[in-house]
Design a protein around this motif. Structure first.
Motif, PDB file in Angstrom:
ATOM      1  N   HIS A 148       5.160  -9.607  29.712  1.00  9.25           N
ATOM      2  CA  HIS A 148       5.204 -10.538  28.595  1.00  9.25           C
ATOM      3  C   HIS A 148       3.819 -10.925  28.078  1.00  9.25           C
ATOM      4  N   GLY A 149       2.770 -10.555  28.807  1.00 13.25           N
ATOM      5  CA  GLY A 149       1.436 -10.939  28.340  1.00 13.25           C
ATOM      6  C   GLY A 149       0.478 -11.186  29.485  1.00 13.25           C
ATOM      7  N   ALA A 150      -0.568 -11.934  29.179  1.00 14.92           N
ATOM      8  CA  ALA A 150      -1.655 -12.149  30.136  1.00 14.92           C
ATOM      9  C   ALA A 150      -1.392 -13.349  31.038  1.00 14.92           C
ATOM     10  N   LEU A 178      -5.624  -8.503  25.533  1.00 13.72           N
ATOM     11  CA  LEU A 178      -5.164  -9.763  26.094  1.00 13.72           C
ATOM     12  C   LEU A 178      -6.324 -10.433  26.821  1.00 13.72           C
ATOM     13  N   ARG A 179      -6.438 -11.731  26.662  1.00 17.31           N
ATOM     14  CA  ARG A 179      -7.529 -12.471  27.304  1.00 17.31           C
ATOM     15  C   ARG A 179      -6.964 -13.431  28.333  1.00 17.31           C
ATOM     16  N   SER A 180      -7.846 -13.987  29.140  1.00 14.78           N
ATOM     17  CA  SER A 180      -7.445 -14.920  30.186  1.00 14.78           C
ATOM     18  C   SER A 180      -6.735 -16.128  29.584  1.00 14.78           C
ATOM     19  N   PRO A 181      -5.677 -16.627  30.219  1.00 16.67           N
ATOM     20  CA  PRO A 181      -5.020 -17.837  29.706  1.00 16.67           C
ATOM     21  C   PRO A 181      -5.905 -19.077  29.806  1.00 16.67           C
ATOM     22  N   PHE A 182      -7.027 -18.957  30.546  1.00 19.06           N
ATOM     23  CA  PHE A 182      -7.972 -20.073  30.583  1.00 19.06           C
ATOM     24  C   PHE A 182      -8.739 -20.187  29.272  1.00 19.06           C
ATOM     25  N   ILE A 183      -8.736 -19.132  28.463  1.00 23.58           N
ATOM     26  CA  ILE A 183      -9.528 -19.098  27.237  1.00 23.58           C
ATOM     27  C   ILE A 183      -8.600 -19.156  26.035  1.00 23.58           C
ATOM     28  N   GLN A 184      -8.727 -20.215  25.252  1.00 30.86           N
ATOM     29  CA  GLN A 184      -7.989 -20.350  24.009  1.00 30.86           C
ATOM     30  C   GLN A 184      -8.983 -20.664  22.901  1.00 30.86           C
ATOM     31  N   ARG A 185      -8.784 -20.078  21.757  1.00 34.36           N
ATOM     32  CA  ARG A 185      -9.733 -20.254  20.664  1.00 34.36           C
ATOM     33  C   ARG A 185      -9.591 -21.633  20.044  1.00 34.36           C
ATOM     34  N   TYR A 186     -10.746 -22.246  19.752  1.00 31.43           N
ATOM     35  CA  TYR A 186     -10.794 -23.553  19.091  1.00 31.43           C
ATOM     36  C   TYR A 186     -11.624 -23.402  17.823  1.00 31.43           C
ATOM     37  N   GLY A 187     -10.992 -23.476  16.650  1.00 33.78           N
ATOM     38  CA  GLY A 187     -11.726 -23.338  15.407  1.00 33.78           C
ATOM     39  C   GLY A 187     -12.395 -21.972  15.313  1.00 33.78           C
ATOM     40  N   ARG A 188     -13.714 -21.977  15.141  1.00 40.78           N
ATOM     41  CA  ARG A 188     -14.480 -20.744  15.013  1.00 40.78           C
ATOM     42  C   ARG A 188     -15.102 -20.327  16.350  1.00 40.78           C
ATOM     43  N   GLN A 189     -14.585 -20.865  17.429  1.00 40.46           N
ATOM     44  CA  GLN A 189     -15.126 -20.551  18.748  1.00 40.46           C
ATOM     45  C   GLN A 189     -15.006 -19.057  19.054  1.00 40.46           C
ATOM     46  N   SER A 190     -16.005 -18.528  19.748  1.00 38.76           N
ATOM     47  CA  SER A 190     -16.001 -17.143  20.185  1.00 38.76           C
ATOM     48  C   SER A 190     -16.117 -17.119  21.700  1.00 38.76           C
ATOM     49  N   LEU A 191     -16.047 -15.930  22.274  1.00 41.95           N
ATOM     50  CA  LEU A 191     -16.254 -15.817  23.708  1.00 41.95           C
ATOM     51  C   LEU A 191     -17.660 -16.280  24.086  1.00 41.95           C
ATOM     52  N   ARG A 192     -18.618 -16.011  23.211  1.00 43.98           N
ATOM     53  CA  ARG A 192     -19.980 -16.444  23.498  1.00 43.98           C
ATOM     54  C   ARG A 192     -20.068 -17.964  23.582  1.00 43.98           C
ATOM     55  N   THR A 193     -19.520 -18.666  22.581  1.00 44.38           N
ATOM     56  CA  THR A 193     -19.644 -20.118  22.580  1.00 44.38           C
ATOM     57  C   THR A 193     -18.774 -20.769  23.646  1.00 44.38           C
ATOM     58  N   GLU A 227       0.221 -26.799  32.121  1.00 40.34           N
ATOM     59  CA  GLU A 227       0.428 -25.739  31.143  1.00 40.34           C
ATOM     60  C   GLU A 227      -0.245 -26.118  29.833  1.00 40.34           C
ATOM     61  N   ARG A 228      -0.417 -25.134  28.978  1.00 39.29           N
ATOM     62  CA  ARG A 228      -1.069 -25.360  27.700  1.00 39.29           C
ATOM     63  C   ARG A 228      -0.245 -26.298  26.821  1.00 39.29           C
ATOM     64  N   ARG A 229      -0.937 -27.239  26.185  1.00 42.76           N
ATOM     65  CA  ARG A 229      -0.289 -28.114  25.227  1.00 42.76           C
ATOM     66  C   ARG A 229      -0.622 -27.638  23.822  1.00 42.76           C
ATOM     67  N   GLN A 230       0.362 -27.644  22.981  1.00 45.14           N
ATOM     68  CA  GLN A 230       0.178 -27.183  21.605  1.00 45.14           C
ATOM     69  C   GLN A 230       0.086 -28.378  20.680  1.00 45.14           C
ATOM     70  N   ARG A 242       4.004 -20.056  30.530  1.00 47.03           N
ATOM     71  CA  ARG A 242       3.044 -19.916  31.617  1.00 47.03           C
ATOM     72  C   ARG A 242       2.658 -21.289  32.152  1.00 47.03           C
ATOM     73  N   ARG A 243       2.439 -21.346  33.446  1.00 54.18           N
ATOM     74  CA  ARG A 243       1.961 -22.585  34.056  1.00 54.18           C
ATOM     75  C   ARG A 243       0.950 -22.251  35.135  1.00 54.18           C
ATOM     76  N   MET A 244      -0.069 -23.076  35.218  1.00 54.77           N
ATOM     77  CA  MET A 244      -1.100 -22.918  36.243  1.00 54.77           C
ATOM     78  C   MET A 244      -0.758 -23.787  37.442  1.00 54.77           C
ATOM     79  N   ALA A 245      -0.853 -23.214  38.637  1.00 57.54           N
ATOM     80  CA  ALA A 245      -0.633 -23.957  39.881  1.00 57.54           C
ATOM     81  C   ALA A 245      -1.938 -23.975  40.662  1.00 57.54           C
ATOM     82  N   TRP A 246      -2.367 -25.171  41.079  1.00 56.06           N
ATOM     83  CA  TRP A 246      -3.649 -25.322  41.766  1.00 56.06           C
ATOM     84  C   TRP A 246      -3.474 -26.220  43.001  1.00 56.06           C
TER      85      TRP A 246
END
Length: 244
Positions: free
Chosen positions: A160-162, A71-86, A236-239, A180-184
């Protein structure tokens, strides 16, 4: 990485990807474990803790779980061929080439064609600033500052997840987990880093302290105003339509 090299003698996994945490965007649990073991620098441990969990979607489980993605941070979502490095290197590349973008992030927030915002800025894909160039149009300095905050936003896991610091879960049902929702919080008084972390963990910021009770998403500002908090925002994340 001995186990990794035994299964991939060339040092590269199938497809020419680099070993370790660079690719893919969701590494296997065994690779995360192997990355943790040599870390002696506390700063490196904080970066890893703010990026990934060592838990798989099915829990820790037996030995076979080492071949499952974590499981990865909810701040990180993959975009296309994106990796953790990019995810980190793309915004870093912008500010390295033009350091004034950091000041711009705190002042004008100029959008730049081609900057995807690493899926931290939904407006990067909806700004529509140029009918000839549909974008994306992100704000590189803002994205870079956001990625630099991950070490103080460690990944947390519920049944339920990360999640992560600042992320909470809507009340769900027996068969469907809540979203999930982020509160700031927004505050007035300048705070140092330990004070910021303490504020982000304040129980009054949690809009759903009891996930078993279906209540409205509502933050109680009582007890926060004396700390200089002006208000608390949520997102929250938009799909994208048609996306998985």
């Amino acid at each position: 990485m001995a186990r990794y090299r035994a299964s991939h003698p060339t040092g590269r996994p199938p497809g020419g990807q680099r070993p370790g945490l660079a690719d893919p965007a969701i590494p296997l649990r065994r690779d995360v474990r192997d990355a943790w073991q040599p870390l002696r620098n506390p700063a490196g441990a904080r970066w890893l803790a703010g990026t990934l969990s060592d838990i798989t979607p099915g829990g820790i489980g037996p030995e076979e779980a080492f071949d499952q993605p974590v499981l990865r941070s909810p701040f990180i979502q993959r975009y296309g061929r994106q990796s953790l490095r990019t995810f980190f290197s793309a915004p870093l590349g912008y500010v390295r080439r033009d350091p004034t973008l950091i000041l711009d992030a705190l002042t004008t927030g100029t959008r730049v064609s081609g900057c995807i915002g690493e899926l931290l800025d939904h407006s990067a894909h909806t700004a529509g600033l140029d009918p000839v160039d549909p974008g994306p149009w992100g704000v590189p300095g803002v994205t870079w500052l956001a990625t630099m905050a991950l070490p103080i936003l460690p990944v947390r896991v519920d049944r339920h997840g990360a999640l992560a610091r600042c992320w909470y879960r809507y009340p769900g049902t027996e068969h469907r987990p809540g979203r999930r929702r982020m509160a700031w919080p927004m505050w007035r008084t300048p705070l140092n880093l330990p004070m910021v972390q303490t504020l982000l963990d304040h129980p009054n910021i949690n809009p759903n302290p009891d996930p078993t009770v279906r209540v409205r998403w509502e933050v109680d500002l009582a007890g926060l105003t004396s700390l200089g908090v002006l208000t608390v925002f949520g997102g929250e994340r938009r799909q994208k339509p048609g996306s998985k």
